[in-house]
Motif scaffolding. Structure first.
Motif, PDB file in Angstrom:
ATOM      1  N   ILE A 232      29.248 126.069  79.337  1.00 45.45           N
ATOM      2  CA  ILE A 232      30.094 126.035  78.136  1.00 45.45           C
ATOM      3  C   ILE A 232      31.578 126.139  78.493  1.00 45.45           C
ATOM      4  O   ILE A 232      32.412 125.383  77.983  1.00 45.45           O
ATOM      5  N   TRP A 233      31.932 127.063  79.386  1.00 45.59           N
ATOM      6  CA  TRP A 233      33.340 127.397  79.614  1.00 45.59           C
ATOM      7  C   TRP A 233      33.917 126.773  80.884  1.00 45.59           C
ATOM      8  O   TRP A 233      35.066 127.064  81.229  1.00 45.59           O
ATOM      9  N   HIS A 234      33.194 125.914  81.547  1.00 47.21           N
ATOM     10  CA  HIS A 234      33.689 125.294  82.787  1.00 47.21           C
ATOM     11  C   HIS A 234      35.014 124.537  82.604  1.00 47.21           C
ATOM     12  O   HIS A 234      35.854 124.566  83.523  1.00 47.21           O
ATOM     13  N   PRO A 235      35.252 123.850  81.489  1.00 44.84           N
ATOM     14  CA  PRO A 235      36.538 123.145  81.334  1.00 44.84           C
ATOM     15  C   PRO A 235      37.763 124.039  81.509  1.00 44.84           C
ATOM     16  O   PRO A 235      38.804 123.580  81.997  1.00 44.84           O
ATOM     17  N   LEU A 236      37.672 125.308  81.123  1.00 41.22           N
ATOM     18  CA  LEU A 236      38.801 126.222  81.303  1.00 41.22           C
ATOM     19  C   LEU A 236      39.067 126.470  82.785  1.00 41.22           C
ATOM     20  O   LEU A 236      40.222 126.602  83.202  1.00 41.22           O
ATOM     21  N   ASP A 237      38.006 126.538  83.574  1.00 34.50           N
ATOM     22  CA  ASP A 237      38.175 126.698  85.018  1.00 34.50           C
ATOM     23  C   ASP A 237      38.824 125.458  85.619  1.00 34.50           C
ATOM     24  O   ASP A 237      39.683 125.562  86.512  1.00 34.50           O
ATOM     25  N   THR A 238      38.450 124.279  85.133  1.00 34.17           N
ATOM     26  CA  THR A 238      39.054 123.035  85.599  1.00 34.17           C
ATOM     27  C   THR A 238      40.548 123.006  85.290  1.00 34.17           C
ATOM     28  O   THR A 238      41.370 122.590  86.117  1.00 34.17           O
ATOM     29  N   LEU A 239      40.925 123.453  84.094  1.00 35.52           N
ATOM     30  CA  LEU A 239      42.338 123.524  83.724  1.00 35.52           C
ATOM     31  C   LEU A 239      43.101 124.473  84.639  1.00 35.52           C
ATOM     32  O   LEU A 239      44.237 124.196  85.044  1.00 35.52           O
ATOM     33  N   ASN A 240      42.482 125.605  84.955  1.00 35.96           N
ATOM     34  CA  ASN A 240      43.123 126.585  85.834  1.00 35.96           C
ATOM     35  C   ASN A 240      43.380 125.997  87.220  1.00 35.96           C
ATOM     36  O   ASN A 240      44.472 126.154  87.784  1.00 35.96           O
ATOM     37  N   ILE A 241      42.392 125.306  87.779  1.00 38.18           N
ATOM     38  CA  ILE A 241      42.541 124.683  89.097  1.00 38.18           C
ATOM     39  C   ILE A 241      43.606 123.593  89.054  1.00 38.18           C
ATOM     40  O   ILE A 241      44.430 123.456  89.975  1.00 38.18           O
ATOM     41  N   ALA A 242      43.625 122.792  87.962  1.00 43.79           N
ATOM     42  CA  ALA A 242      44.625 121.724  87.833  1.00 43.79           C
ATOM     43  C   ALA A 242      46.032 122.299  87.754  1.00 43.79           C
ATOM     44  O   ALA A 242      46.970 121.766  88.364  1.00 43.79           O
ATOM     45  N   SER A 260      45.991 118.867  79.952  1.00 40.87           N
ATOM     46  CA  SER A 260      44.748 118.366  79.358  1.00 40.87           C
ATOM     47  C   SER A 260      44.869 116.895  78.987  1.00 40.87           C
ATOM     48  O   SER A 260      43.952 116.091  79.244  1.00 40.87           O
ATOM     49  N   LYS A 261      46.004 116.530  78.377  1.00 42.26           N
ATOM     50  CA  LYS A 261      46.225 115.134  78.013  1.00 42.26           C
ATOM     51  C   LYS A 261      46.241 114.234  79.247  1.00 42.26           C
ATOM     52  O   LYS A 261      45.683 113.134  79.243  1.00 42.26           O
ATOM     53  N   GLU A 262      46.874 114.710  80.313  1.00 40.84           N
ATOM     54  CA  GLU A 262      46.943 113.924  81.545  1.00 40.84           C
ATOM     55  C   GLU A 262      45.553 113.719  82.142  1.00 40.84           C
ATOM     56  O   GLU A 262      45.220 112.624  82.609  1.00 40.84           O
ATOM     57  N   ILE A 263      44.732 114.771  82.135  1.00 39.93           N
ATOM     58  CA  ILE A 263      43.375 114.663  82.676  1.00 39.93           C
ATOM     59  C   ILE A 263      42.570 113.634  81.893  1.00 39.93           C
ATOM     60  O   ILE A 263      41.874 112.782  82.468  1.00 39.93           O
ATOM     61  N   ILE A 264      42.680 113.674  80.559  1.00 40.02           N
ATOM     62  CA  ILE A 264      41.924 112.737  79.716  1.00 40.02           C
ATOM     63  C   ILE A 264      42.404 111.304  79.926  1.00 40.02           C
ATOM     64  O   ILE A 264      41.600 110.368  80.031  1.00 40.02           O
ATOM     65  N   GLN A 265      43.724 111.104  80.028  1.00 31.71           N
ATOM     66  CA  GLN A 265      44.272 109.759  80.175  1.00 31.71           C
ATOM     67  C   GLN A 265      43.951 109.153  81.544  1.00 31.71           C
ATOM     68  O   GLN A 265      43.625 107.976  81.646  1.00 31.71           O
ATOM     69  N   GLN A 266      44.028 109.969  82.605  1.00 35.55           N
ATOM     70  CA  GLN A 266      43.863 109.445  83.952  1.00 35.55           C
ATOM     71  C   GLN A 266      42.405 109.402  84.404  1.00 35.55           C
ATOM     72  O   GLN A 266      42.000 108.470  85.099  1.00 35.55           O
ATOM     73  N   ARG A 267      41.631 110.410  84.012  1.00 36.32           N
ATOM     74  CA  ARG A 267      40.275 110.511  84.560  1.00 36.32           C
ATOM     75  C   ARG A 267      39.174 110.537  83.517  1.00 36.32           C
ATOM     76  O   ARG A 267      37.992 110.531  83.852  1.00 36.32           O
ATOM     77  N   GLY A 268      39.527 110.618  82.242  1.00 42.01           N
ATOM     78  CA  GLY A 268      38.504 110.651  81.207  1.00 42.01           C
ATOM     79  C   GLY A 268      38.109 112.061  80.816  1.00 42.01           C
ATOM     80  O   GLY A 268      38.332 113.025  81.557  1.00 42.01           O
TER      81      GLY A 268
END
Length: 321
Positions: A232-242, A260-268
């Motif tokens: 459930i909460w893995h996306p927050l960890d991804t944001l932290n690493i980014a 978050s916008k950059e991740i969605i635009q560049q990688r989906g």
């Protein structure tokens, strides 16, 4: 999280610290390859975001590590991650133990279970916040080390030289507070959902399989709750690493919304779950090992089994009446 009628074993502080430290060390050694691979998968921008299981990416990165760094490449950053996990688990255990002692003693067997859960959740929030603040500097250092390119000769430099370069490149000692907001949010949400999941899963398993082994039921509940909470909460960890990765590269500081916008635009959108398989494996294994040793430290298994038999006998007597 355990019945209040079970008396905790009387152990010295030295033995408690040793047992908790050993469980954290064993859990870290068992999961450090997953953590290295997870951070590399999350920090790379040229990976296929459509494959949520990361099998192809994990295979390619693993082969790259073996080719350039050898088998020891999977244990890279072990020392600093051990420092982080051992410090974190000990501080969290003592903070939780102290705060839970401030709650009124529960002697009423008909107590409000939901109210008790919220009380323990409050204690978990405070202890997790305290632990996250203490361990955030080591989390930043570990992430910096793990995101270094595979095969980079400079990574063999002494740790104090790396820290000096990190401070000079990223704006002084404030670098060690980077990512604290997302780390606090991620840690607290993860801990709260793990606790709530464990709470209800353990009650269900107690009801569904009352004659099964107490320790096995507890470990199954912990492992399942850890896996679901990480999912459930893995996306927050991804944001932290980014956020930390961009800081290490000397990029301009941006908000989490912009990242978050950059991740969605560049990688989906699926990129928020990159490294999920590795994170689930790491958290499930680490929490199961830590839970086993904490159970062994905190309670007498024989008393727990006798308590279980007593409860079953009381239920049987009530049914006969």
């Amino acid at each position: 999280m355990l019945p209040y009628t079970i008396e905790t074993s009387d152990q010295s502080n030295l033995r408690k610290i040793f047992t908790i430290g050993f469980s954290a060390f064993l859990g870290t050694v068992s999961t450090i390859p997953f953590e290295r691979l997870k951070v590399l998968v999350q920090s790379k921008t040229n990976l296929n975001s459509k494959n949520l299981l990361d099998i192809h990416d994990i295979k390619n990165i693993s082969q790259d590590i073996l080719k350039k760094d050898g088998k020891m490449g999977f244990l890279y950053s072990l020392r600093i991650v051990c420092d982080r996990n051992i410090t974190g688990l000990i501080s969290k255990f003592y903070a939780f133990d102290y705060l839970i002692g401030l709650l009124p003693e529960k002697k009423d067997q008909n107590r409000d279970s939901l109210k008790e859960l919220f009380e323990v959740l409050g204690v978990t929030f405070l202890s997790t916040t305290f632990t996250s603040i203490i361990t955030n500097p080591t989390h930043v250092i570990a992430t910096k080390i793990q995101t270094e390119p595979i095969g980079l000769e400079e990574k063999r430099l002494p740790l104090f030289i790396k820290l000096t370069e990190l401070r000079e490149k990223c704006g002084g000692h404030k670098i060690f507070l980077k990512g604290l907001a997302s780390q606090l949010l991620f840690s607290n949400l993860l801990a709260a959902s793990e606790l709530a999941g464990f709470w209800y899963l353990s009650k269900y398993l107690d009801w569904r399989y009352p004659d099964s082994n107490f320790v096995s039921r507890t470990l199954l509940a912990v492992a399942t709750a850890s896996a679901l909470s990480t999912l459930i909460w893995h996306p927050l960890d991804t944001l932290n690493i980014a956020k930390l990765s961009q800081t290490f590269q000397g990029q301009l500081q941006r908000s989490y919304l912009d990242i978050s916008k950059e991740i969605i635009q560049q990688r989906g959108f699926g990129s928020f779950w990159k490294g999920l398989t590795l994170n689930v494996a790491r958290n499930t294994i680490f929490n199961s090992i830590a839970c086993y040793y904490l159970l062994k430290l905190s309670i007498d298994f024989q008393k727990a089994q006798r308590y279980q038999e007593m409860v079953q006998q009381e239920k049987a007597n009530e049914n006969q009446i």
